[in-house]
Design a protein around this motif. Structure first.
Motif, PDB file in Angstrom:
ATOM      1  N   ALA A   3       0.810  -1.217   0.000  1.00 28.94           N
ATOM      2  CA  ALA A   3       0.000   0.000   0.000  1.00 28.94           C
ATOM      3  C   ALA A   3       0.839   1.261   0.000  1.00 28.94           C
ATOM      4  CB  ALA A   3      -0.929   0.006   1.213  1.00 28.94           C
ATOM      5  N   LEU A   4       2.020   1.235   0.642  1.00 33.52           N
ATOM      6  CA  LEU A   4       2.815   2.439   0.890  1.00 33.52           C
ATOM      7  C   LEU A   4       3.989   2.548  -0.071  1.00 33.52           C
ATOM      8  CD1 LEU A   4       3.254   4.886   2.879  1.00 33.52           C
ATOM      9  CD2 LEU A   4       4.832   3.373   4.121  1.00 33.52           C
ATOM     10  N   ALA A   5       4.156   3.732  -0.641  1.00 35.87           N
ATOM     11  CA  ALA A   5       5.325   4.051  -1.461  1.00 35.87           C
ATOM     12  C   ALA A   5       6.160   5.106  -0.743  1.00 35.87           C
ATOM     13  CB  ALA A   5       4.902   4.561  -2.835  1.00 35.87           C
ATOM     14  N   VAL A   6       7.472   5.030  -0.912  1.00 30.47           N
ATOM     15  CA  VAL A   6       8.381   6.024  -0.338  1.00 30.47           C
ATOM     16  C   VAL A   6       9.188   6.638  -1.477  1.00 30.47           C
ATOM     17  CG1 VAL A   6      10.233   6.472   1.317  1.00 30.47           C
ATOM     18  CG2 VAL A   6       8.547   4.663   1.785  1.00 30.47           C
ATOM     19  N   HIS A   7       9.104   7.949  -1.594  1.00 28.73           N
ATOM     20  CA  HIS A   7       9.899   8.701  -2.561  1.00 28.73           C
ATOM     21  C   HIS A   7      10.746   9.716  -1.796  1.00 28.73           C
ATOM     22  CE1 HIS A   7       6.682   7.137  -5.153  1.00 28.73           C
ATOM     23  NE2 HIS A   7       7.476   7.351  -6.186  1.00 28.73           N
ATOM     24  N   ALA A   8      11.903  10.051  -2.342  1.00 27.01           N
ATOM     25  CA  ALA A   8      12.782  10.974  -1.626  1.00 27.01           C
ATOM     26  C   ALA A   8      13.640  11.776  -2.595  1.00 27.01           C
ATOM     27  CB  ALA A   8      13.673  10.210  -0.644  1.00 27.01           C
ATOM     28  N   GLY A   9      14.013  12.997  -2.149  1.00 26.88           N
ATOM     29  CA  GLY A   9      14.961  13.807  -2.887  1.00 26.88           C
ATOM     30  C   GLY A   9      16.371  13.254  -2.741  1.00 26.88           C
ATOM     31  N   PRO A  10      17.338  13.786  -3.510  1.00 33.71           N
ATOM     32  CA  PRO A  10      18.694  13.201  -3.544  1.00 33.71           C
ATOM     33  C   PRO A  10      19.361  13.089  -2.175  1.00 33.71           C
ATOM     34  CG  PRO A  10      18.411  14.767  -5.335  1.00 33.71           C
ATOM     35  CD  PRO A  10      17.180  14.884  -4.483  1.00 33.71           C
ATOM     36  N   ARG A  11      19.316  14.154  -1.388  1.00 35.36           N
ATOM     37  CA  ARG A  11      19.957  14.117  -0.073  1.00 35.36           C
ATOM     38  C   ARG A  11      19.273  13.101   0.842  1.00 35.36           C
ATOM     39  NH1 ARG A  11      20.306  19.934   2.085  1.00 35.36           N
ATOM     40  NH2 ARG A  11      19.286  19.432   4.054  1.00 35.36           N
ATOM     41  N   ALA A  12      17.950  13.088   0.786  1.00 32.19           N
ATOM     42  CA  ALA A  12      17.190  12.152   1.611  1.00 32.19           C
ATOM     43  C   ALA A  12      17.401  10.706   1.153  1.00 32.19           C
ATOM     44  CB  ALA A  12      15.712  12.516   1.576  1.00 32.19           C
ATOM     45  N   LEU A  13      17.504  10.474  -0.157  1.00 30.63           N
ATOM     46  CA  LEU A  13      17.753   9.120  -0.668  1.00 30.63           C
ATOM     47  C   LEU A  13      19.035   8.540  -0.083  1.00 30.63           C
ATOM     48  CD1 LEU A  13      16.895   9.294  -4.488  1.00 30.63           C
ATOM     49  CD2 LEU A  13      15.871   7.751  -2.816  1.00 30.63           C
ATOM     50  N   GLN A  14      20.093   9.345  -0.083  1.00 32.55           N
ATOM     51  CA  GLN A  14      21.365   8.877   0.462  1.00 32.55           C
ATOM     52  C   GLN A  14      21.228   8.570   1.955  1.00 32.55           C
ATOM     53  OE1 GLN A  14      24.631  11.564  -0.200  1.00 32.55           O
ATOM     54  NE2 GLN A  14      26.118  10.263   0.842  1.00 32.55           N
ATOM     55  N   HIS A  15      20.540   9.443   2.669  1.00 30.24           N
ATOM     56  CA  HIS A  15      20.337   9.238   4.111  1.00 30.24           C
ATOM     57  C   HIS A  15      19.593   7.926   4.368  1.00 30.24           C
ATOM     58  CE1 HIS A  15      19.500  10.856   8.273  1.00 30.24           C
ATOM     59  NE2 HIS A  15      18.616   9.879   8.186  1.00 30.24           N
ATOM     60  N   LEU A  16      18.528   7.675   3.623  1.00 27.32           N
ATOM     61  CA  LEU A  16      17.709   6.476   3.842  1.00 27.32           C
ATOM     62  C   LEU A  16      18.499   5.206   3.535  1.00 27.32           C
ATOM     63  CD1 LEU A  16      14.289   7.622   2.324  1.00 27.32           C
ATOM     64  CD2 LEU A  16      14.931   7.531   4.736  1.00 27.32           C
ATOM     65  N   ARG A  17      19.334   5.243   2.504  1.00 26.21           N
ATOM     66  CA  ARG A  17      20.115   4.062   2.143  1.00 26.21           C
ATOM     67  C   ARG A  17      21.207   3.765   3.168  1.00 26.21           C
ATOM     68  NH1 ARG A  17      20.376   6.028  -4.134  1.00 26.21           N
ATOM     69  NH2 ARG A  17      18.344   5.192  -4.778  1.00 26.21           N
ATOM     70  N   GLU A  18      21.801   4.842   3.699  1.00 25.34           N
ATOM     71  CA  GLU A  18      22.911   4.656   4.622  1.00 25.34           C
ATOM     72  C   GLU A  18      22.462   4.442   6.062  1.00 25.34           C
ATOM     73  OE1 GLU A  18      25.355   8.086   4.101  1.00 25.34           O
ATOM     74  OE2 GLU A  18      26.079   7.472   2.113  1.00 25.34           O
ATOM     75  N   ARG A  19      21.386   5.139   6.472  1.00 27.74           N
ATOM     76  CA  ARG A  19      21.020   5.130   7.896  1.00 27.74           C
ATOM     77  C   ARG A  19      19.567   4.761   8.163  1.00 27.74           C
ATOM     78  NH1 ARG A  19      23.108  10.953   9.667  1.00 27.74           N
ATOM     79  NH2 ARG A  19      23.113  11.363   7.414  1.00 27.74           N
ATOM     80  N   GLY A  20      18.786   4.536   7.113  1.00 26.02           N
ATOM     81  CA  GLY A  20      17.366   4.289   7.331  1.00 26.02           C
ATOM     82  C   GLY A  20      16.665   5.556   7.800  1.00 26.02           C
ATOM     83  N   LEU A  21      15.523   5.383   8.437  1.00 26.23           N
ATOM     84  CA  LEU A  21      14.733   6.528   8.897  1.00 26.23           C
ATOM     85  C   LEU A  21      14.453   6.386  10.382  1.00 26.23           C
ATOM     86  CD1 LEU A  21      13.139   9.106   8.185  1.00 26.23           C
ATOM     87  CD2 LEU A  21      11.168   7.652   7.681  1.00 26.23           C
ATOM     88  N   ASN A  22      14.903   7.362  11.139  1.00 30.85           N
ATOM     89  CA  ASN A  22      14.672   7.408  12.575  1.00 30.85           C
ATOM     90  C   ASN A  22      13.858   8.641  12.924  1.00 30.85           C
ATOM     91  OD1 ASN A  22      16.445   5.102  13.406  1.00 30.85           O
ATOM     92  ND2 ASN A  22      17.997   6.390  12.428  1.00 30.85           N
ATOM     93  N   ALA A  23      13.058   8.526  13.958  1.00 34.25           N
ATOM     94  CA  ALA A  23      12.233   9.664  14.367  1.00 34.25           C
ATOM     95  C   ALA A  23      13.071  10.893  14.673  1.00 34.25           C
ATOM     96  CB  ALA A  23      11.390   9.270  15.579  1.00 34.25           C
ATOM     97  N   ALA A  24      14.274  10.698  15.204  1.00 33.11           N
ATOM     98  CA  ALA A  24      15.146  11.817  15.558  1.00 33.11           C
ATOM     99  C   ALA A  24      15.653  12.579  14.342  1.00 33.11           C
ATOM    100  CB  ALA A  24      16.322  11.320  16.386  1.00 33.11           C
ATOM    101  N   ASP A  25      15.506  12.004  13.131  1.00 32.54           N
ATOM    102  CA  ASP A  25      15.952  12.673  11.906  1.00 32.54           C
ATOM    103  C   ASP A  25      14.999  13.784  11.467  1.00 32.54           C
ATOM    104  OD1 ASP A  25      18.026  10.792  11.721  1.00 32.54           O
ATOM    105  OD2 ASP A  25      16.822   9.436  10.479  1.00 32.54           O
TER     106      ASP A  25
END
Length: 357
Positions: A3-25
């Protein structure tokens, strides 16, 4: 089927690949205009504000236009899960006095809807504006020229001029409608808003309900809201006209991500830009943006094979029971968005998001 898609800009894409997504981000959460479409985000909103974000303590700026302003005001309350669930119920159960087979007048809608917002927001306004973590910013559109005041002829003529000016340039739209952001006085927005003619006014317990009503006041569906206390005088309309999806200069932030629960993957600047496809593309301003949106194939599995929308008021007509059942089922099905996000955002998990287009 996911059901869910995730799209991201270039800076965010790198962050998600390297560190995932944390609430503190997360530093900013925008909430778009779009009327009933935002209902499918209610379960996700309740999870984000009731559980996921509760695990950290950084300041988060909540930006809202139209229904998004109401969502974010609820999110800043002491019990966001209860407030957001109540908001969805209020929205689903909307009903206005009208003659059989005829639509209610803008005055009737404004009076009833305004009473609902006043009852829900005014008693908790101080609570919203003293929240230790969240800073609320309500986006409105203030009329200029012909639109400085509402009138039988000047309003349609003014919006005709607005459409013509916007076709030439988005900044030209500012000659007829300026952005006024009603902001929590404790902190400014964490990025500049110089992309469009803008003023900033202070949110207070005395003007929160009026500012949100103005932000929700769709031209020709509701009346304009006049002379909001604490802001520049004039007629105010839906914040989505100037900032439909809040396409702002988020990349100017020094750190952190912008997390955007949205009903689609594209971020369109203004409501009048819906027909101008070249303005639908992602820009460098969205480099640190993460968009959470329903997948189109999943949307086709919903009642009526689409998201709830304002056309449903016409489609169901006087059959309130059928519309309510349709929208409630869509919200219930949308629990999957929250469930899938909870799985995706597990600590330490890399996220392979799609690039914003």
């Amino acid at each position: 089927m996911r059901a869910l898609a995730v799209h991201a800009g270039p800076r965010a894409l790198q962050h998600l690949r390297e560190r995932g997504l944390n609430a503190a981000d997360v530093r900013v959460i925008p909430a778009a205009a779009g009327g009933p479409k935002g209902l499918v985000l209610n379960p996700l909103d309740r999870f984000l504000f009731g559980q996921w974000l509760a695990s950290c303590g950084q300041t988060v700026h909540l930006l809202g236009a139209s229904i998004g302003a109401w969502r974010m005001a609820c999110a800043a309350m002491a019990d966001p899960v209860k407030a957001l669930a109540g908001m969805a119920d209020d929205y689903i159960l909307q009903d206005y006095p009208h003659a059989p087979g005829r639509a209610p007048t803008p005055r009737q809608v404004s009076e009833v809807f305004g009473q609902t917002l006043d009852q829900r927001l005014t008693p908790r306004a101080a609570e919203v504006l003293s929240n230790q973590r969240y800073r609320l910013h309500v986006f409105t559109s203030r009329g200029r020229g012909l639109l400085a005041r509402e009138g039988r002829w000047r309003t349609p003529l003014g919006y005709g001029a607005a459409m013509a000016l916007n076709l030439a340039s988005r900044r030209f739209l500012g000659r007829t409608l300026e952005r006024v952001v009603y902001s929590d006085g404790r902190e400014q927005l964490p990025f500049p808003v110089t992309d469009y003619p803008t003023r900033v006014a202070r949110l207070s317990p005395g003007n929160l309900a009026s500012a949100v009503l103005a932000s929700c006041s769709i031209p020709f569906w509701l009346e304009a809201v006049n002379d909001i206390p604490g802001g520049p005088a004039g007629a105010y309309w839906d914040g989505g006209i100037t900032d439909y999806h809040l396409h702002l200069d988020y990349a100017a932030m020094h750190d952190g991500l912008v997390l955007y629960p949205h009903f689609q993957s594209r971020v369109i600047p203004g409501w009048l830009d819906k027909v101008i496809k070249r303005r639908h593309r992602a820009t460098p301003a969205l480099s640190n943006l993460v968009v959470l949106s329903p997948r189109p194939d999943w949307v086709r599995s919903l009642p009526s094979q689409k998201l709830p929308d304002r056309e449903d008021f016409k489609r169901f007509g006087d059959d309130l029971k059928a519309r309510v059942a349709n929208w409630r089922r869509a919200v219930a099905e949308s629990e999957r968005l929250a469930d899938e996000f909870a799985e995706l955002a597990r600590p330490g998990r890399s996220i392979d998001a799609l690039p914003l287009a």
